[in-house]
Design an enzyme around this catalytic site. Structure first.
Site, mmCIF file in Angstrom:
data_model
loop_
_atom_site.group_PDB
_atom_site.id
_atom_site.type_symbol
_atom_site.label_atom_id
_atom_site.label_comp_id
_atom_site.label_asym_id
_atom_site.label_seq_id
_atom_site.Cartn_x
_atom_site.Cartn_y
_atom_site.Cartn_z
ATOM 1 N N GLU A 185 -33.282 -69.396 30.337
ATOM 2 C CA GLU A 185 -32.138 -70.297 30.127
ATOM 3 C C GLU A 185 -32.234 -71.153 28.862
ATOM 4 O OE1 GLU A 185 -31.844 -72.419 33.853
ATOM 5 O OE2 GLU A 185 -31.632 -70.565 34.990
ATOM 6 N N ASP A 237 -31.291 -65.311 31.562
ATOM 7 C CA ASP A 237 -30.312 -66.402 31.490
ATOM 8 C C ASP A 237 -29.124 -66.150 32.424
ATOM 9 O OD1 ASP A 237 -29.141 -68.808 30.672
ATOM 10 O OD2 ASP A 237 -29.531 -68.441 28.555
ATOM 11 N N GLU A 299 -30.997 -62.225 39.363
ATOM 12 C CA GLU A 299 -30.812 -63.274 40.385
ATOM 13 C C GLU A 299 -29.431 -63.157 41.037
ATOM 14 O OE1 GLU A 299 -31.719 -67.181 38.838
ATOM 15 O OE2 GLU A 299 -33.334 -66.417 37.573
HETATM 16 O O1 9MR Z 1 -33.648 -70.847 43.901
HETATM 17 C C1 9MR Z 1 -34.324 -71.860 43.200
HETATM 18 C C2 9MR Z 1 -34.201 -73.174 43.949
HETATM 19 O O2 9MR Z 1 -34.946 -73.121 45.146
HETATM 20 C C3 9MR Z 1 -34.684 -74.324 43.074
HETATM 21 O O3 9MR Z 1 -34.390 -75.542 43.704
HETATM 22 C C4 9MR Z 1 -33.978 -74.274 41.733
HETATM 23 C C5 9MR Z 1 -34.405 -75.384 40.822
HETATM 24 O O4 9MR Z 1 -33.750 -75.344 39.627
HETATM 25 O O5 9MR Z 1 -34.259 -73.036 41.120
HETATM 26 C C6 9MR Z 1 -33.688 -71.991 41.835
HETATM 27 O O6 9MR Z 1 -33.817 -70.798 41.119
HETATM 28 C C7 9MR Z 1 -33.233 -70.791 39.822
HETATM 29 C C8 9MR Z 1 -33.970 -69.805 38.985
HETATM 30 O O7 9MR Z 1 -35.320 -70.143 38.947
HETATM 31 C C9 9MR Z 1 -33.429 -69.739 37.575
HETATM 32 N N1 9MR Z 1 -32.021 -69.470 37.578
HETATM 33 C C10 9MR Z 1 -31.219 -70.313 38.411
HETATM 34 C C11 9MR Z 1 -31.760 -70.338 39.834
HETATM 35 C C12 9MR Z 1 -30.883 -71.213 40.675
HETATM 36 O O8 9MR Z 1 -30.934 -72.555 40.258
#
Ligand code: 9MR
Length: 578
Positions: A185, A237, A299
């Protein structure tokens, strides 16, 4: 704890430059104690599942269906894995991504102290269950300890920290992962590639950027390659289904490849929404396919906004499933370049945005319509051909005339017809409005009265203020993503104007005036191309209703999705009449 509330509208914000939209607090990191419990539970449970009378035992296996196309993945959500999760992992998936434990603060929360216990257990678990593992992630603006790149004036120290983190972590897992999301990101929200093609101008000003500069990306890839030479290295991203962001990422990747930066793949996160056409994804896949790299969807989840009850109705499930089917049909068309498709979770109740039911299995571990749509996208679309239509387009007229744009309601507005802004997009049904439209050869003029007796513009994000958004698609092209003729304009109850993607024309002006039981706005948007009587333009109007610093509802003229900021496909129309 998950980042649900914050992220329900995350994608909407991103185009509008909101910060922290992927966010949650630092409290999200799962502790190694939790991970221990998981490993223990899973060992004990594999046999229980075989004897459970579970509908999921009967369903087809996605990893089998797609074995010649791409890997099928899910997350390893260390805190919540139970025997049913493990059973689904065994039957449906062949690759996992740790949801949180390998993020920078999970690996090295205290400088120099590396905490590998939970992730080591995950690797063991993966070996036992025949799952490949993706590393996620090495450099990110979130879930990173505050000591990392803390001193933006000490570039050398930040480089040393980046190198040490990557060398240690990627070194520890050398040979055990199929790929690393090296940088996550790094592109700013709501940006477009500048005319000079310099993608570095589009980078997020995160801690690494501030201390090192744009070179931190190339460095991170280099350190990762040195630490684990055979692991595929990815840039990952979100919002890459938006053309503008895909173009920025493309320019960056092309540049990396030309300069010899060691990068092997692009991760399209794929946090998507029901009703969003797959055209944007198709564009990104086609664009990235021009490069000598592999592509993964890393994701994937598809939210359903505004569900009526505590779970999706059959009809709501079908709508969501159609979007999933369209996504998978598109992915299959690009299977030569797509290496892996990973869902960001398996059952709705465990999702980071579980309140919008974005996954393939419901909270009782039963397959949803979405599962069957993914299992057979073409068949599903054929079977539901009759459900494919979106809500009927709403048409209205703009009357010829030129008001003085100053917030006062000139007599001339009496000639214009009422345009209702009352299609509710979210579960909560808040403020609605009535618009009027006038036009002349130069401009479109919009007046809106909003009924809202509690005015609020206290949130940090502009879209969470009591505000009106206007969407204009001048050639009524109804395109999957914004083109040069499309614009998004917002004015809040205090008259503050903010923009999404828009043609950048001079002369956009607006005023807001509080009135009894609400407020009104008057706005002028210059046309960028000639219009005449009977020209039909694409148009939408949106009332954002805020309360206590947060947006509680969204009402629209036509587009019943929350996606007007990124696609013009569902806009209504305005006919310019005399
Ligand atoms: O799913 C993840 C969640 O449990 C966390 O709280 C969050 C914190 O930012 O991150 C989530 O996963 C993220 C991923 O690592 C990167 N892309 C966006 C995802 C959703 O926020």
């Amino acid at each position: 704890m998950r980042a649900k509330k914050l992220c329900a509208v995350a994608l909407t914000l991103c185009m509008l430059g909101a910060t922290g939209c992927q966010g949650s607090s630092k409290n999200d990191t799962t502790t190694s104690t939790e991970a221990t419990t998981v490993a223990e539970t899973t060992e004990a449970s594999a046999t229980d599942v075989a004897t459970t009378d579970d509908a999921t035992a009967e369903i087809p296996s996605l990893k089998e269906i797609y074995k010649d196309d791409f890997l099928i993945g899910t997350i390893y959500a260390e805190g919540s894995l139970n025997e049913k999760d493990v059973a689904l992992m065994d039957s449906q998936f062949n690759v996992i991504t740790p949801e949180n434990i390998m993020k920078p603060e999970g690996m090295q929360n205290v400088e120099g102290t590396f905490t590998y216990t939970s992730a080591d257990k995950m690797i063991e678990f993966a070996n036992e269950h025949n799952l490949k593992v993706v590393g996620h992630n090495l450099a990110w603006h979130q879930q990173s300890p505050s000591w990392m790149a803390q001193d933006k004036n000490d570039r050398d120290k930040a480089i040393e920290q980046l190198k040490s983190h990557i060398t240690n972590v990627a070194g520890h897992y050398k040979g055990k992962l199929i790929s690393w999301d090296v940088v996550n990101e790094a592109i700013e929200d709501g940006v477009s590639l500048p005319a000079d093609g310099d993608w570095t101008k589009c980078l997020r000003k995160n801690q690494w950027y501030n201390a090192i500069g744009p070179e931190y990306l190339a460095m991170a890839f280099q350190f990762a390659r040195e630490a684990d030479p055979d692991c595929k290295l990815y840039y990952n991203d979100y919002n890459l289904e938006l053309q503008q962001k895909a173009d920025v990422a493309y320019a960056m990747l092309k540049d990396f490849l030309e300069q010899g930066v060691p990068i092997d793949g692009i991760g399209i996160q794929g946090h998507m929404q029901t009703g969003v056409p797959a055209g944007g994804l198709d564009y990104a896949l086609s664009r990235f396919s021009e490069l000598d790299i592999e592509i993964s969807v890393t994701e994937l989840d598809v939210t359903y906004n505004g569900a009526a009850g505590p779970s999706l109705t059959e009809e709501e499930q079908v709508k969501q499933a159609i979007t999933y089917a369209q996504i998978f049909k598109t992915l299959k068309n690009h299977s030569d370049k797509v290496e892996r498709v990973t869902f960001w979770g398996t059952v709705d109740s465990q999702s980071w945005r579980g309140e919008s039911f974005p996954l393939l299995f419901d909270s009782l571990y039963q397959p949803k319509e979405a599962f069957y749509a993914v299992a057979d996208p073409e068949g599903y679309l054929e079977k539901h051909a009759e459900d494919l239509g979106v809500m009927p387009t709403v048409e209205a007229n703009a009357t010829y005339g030129t008001p003085t744009v100053d917030g006062e309601e000139d007599e001339i507005w009496k000639d214009a017809e009422d345009i209702k802004i009352n299609r509710q997009v979210m579960a909560w049904e808040g403020a609605t409005g009535t618009a009027k439209a006038l036009w002349d050869e130069n401009n479109l003029y919009i007046l809106v009265h909003v009924k809202d007796d509690a005015l609020d513009a206290t949130a940090e994000n502009a879209y969470e203020h009591d505000s009106i958004e206007l969407f204009v698609d001048e050639d009524n092209g109804k395109t999957a993503s914004y083109g040069a003729d499309d614009g998004q304009y917002r004015i809040d109850v205090n008259g503050e104007i903010t923009f999404g993607t828009y043609p950048g024309q001079d002369g956009v002006k607006g005023f807001a005036v509080k009135e009894d039981g609400g407020y009104r706005i008057e706005m002028v948007i210059p046309f960028t191309a000639p219009v005449t009587e009977n020209t039909v333009i694409g148009f939408d109007a949106q009332v954002n209703d805020a309360k206590d610093g947060a947006r509680i509802s969204v009402a629209k003229f036509c587009d019943s999705t929350d996606n007007s900021y990124m696609t013009t496909e569902n806009f209504g129309t305005l006919k310019l009449v005399k």
